[in-house]
Every structure is written in structure tokens, then in C-alpha cells.
Design a protein around this motif. Structure first.
Motif, PDB file in Angstrom:
ATOM      1  N   ASP A   1       0.828  -1.346  -0.072  1.00 22.83           N
ATOM      2  CA  ASP A   1      -0.252   0.178   0.267  1.00 22.83           C
ATOM      3  C   ASP A   1       0.710   1.477   0.160  1.00 22.83           C
ATOM      4  N   VAL A   2       1.937   0.817   0.726  1.00 21.78           N
ATOM      5  CA  VAL A   2       2.981   2.143   0.822  1.00 21.78           C
ATOM      6  C   VAL A   2       3.508   2.436  -0.845  1.00 21.78           C
ATOM      7  N   GLU A   3       3.895   1.493  -1.424  1.00 27.64           N
ATOM      8  CA  GLU A   3       4.189   1.391  -3.077  1.00 27.64           C
ATOM      9  C   GLU A   3       3.003   2.358  -4.049  1.00 27.64           C
ATOM     10  N   VAL A   4       1.895   1.802  -3.543  1.00 27.66           N
ATOM     11  CA  VAL A   4       0.893   2.386  -4.265  1.00 27.66           C
ATOM     12  C   VAL A   4       0.087   3.756  -4.775  1.00 27.66           C
ATOM     13  N   LYS A   5       0.086   3.625  -2.320  1.00 30.48           N
ATOM     14  CA  LYS A   5      -0.135   5.363  -2.352  1.00 30.48           C
ATOM     15  C   LYS A   5       1.143   6.620  -3.084  1.00 30.48           C
ATOM     16  N   ALA A   6       2.069   5.879  -2.839  1.00 30.88           N
ATOM     17  CA  ALA A   6       3.459   7.004  -3.333  1.00 30.88           C
ATOM     18  C   ALA A   6       2.992   7.165  -4.586  1.00 30.88           C
ATOM     19  N   ALA A   7       3.281   6.335  -5.386  1.00 28.28           N
ATOM     20  CA  ALA A   7       2.605   6.198  -6.729  1.00 28.28           C
ATOM     21  C   ALA A   7       2.020   7.385  -7.283  1.00 28.28           C
TER      22      ALA A   7
END
Length: 70
Positions: free
Chosen positions: A30-36
Motif C-alpha cells: 500500500d505504501v508503494e501504491v500511495k506513493a505512485a
């Protein structure tokens, strides 16, 4: 089985817009998706219905299994 990342945003008119990415890697967080999603908004690279994407709404990964019948 294929995985699709569905990222949902709100545009400047308050309407929902989705971006779908196919063949998402296993273990995406979820951290990667939020950053993207933050980058997509900050870079202002997409618009929907004539308005910029301005806010994250939600995101999900959809698993799809296909069975060939013939």
C-alpha cells in the motif's frame, strides 16, 4: 491468473476516475501504491472529464483467473 491494480482518484470536479495497470508484481504494498498515486497527482499527468486528478480515493488489486473452455 492476472493481477490488475486499480487506482481511484477524484478530479477537480469531485468526480471519480480510475487508472488500471495490468500484470502487477507480487508483493506490491500500500505504501508503494500511495506513493505512485501521489506522483501521478503531483506531476499532473492525467486528467479526467476536463479536470485534473486532485485527490486519492482508493486502490485495490483485482485477481482474475481465466479458464479456457475450448
Amino acid at each position: 491468473m492476472s493481477k490488475t491494480l486499480v487506482m481511484n482518484f477524484l478530479n477537480g470536479n469531485g468526480e471519480k476516475a480510475s487508472i488500471r495497470l495490468s500484470d502487477v508484481k507480487d508483493g506490491v504494498t500500500d505504501v508503494e501504491v500511495k506513493a505512485a498515486m501521489d506522483v501521478i497527482i503531483a506531476q499532473n499527468i492525467f486528467e479526467s472529464k476536463g479536470a485534473d486528478l486532485v485527490q486519492k480515493d482508493s486502490a485495490r488489486i483485482v485477481d482474475t483467473a481465466t479458464t479456457e473452455l475450448f
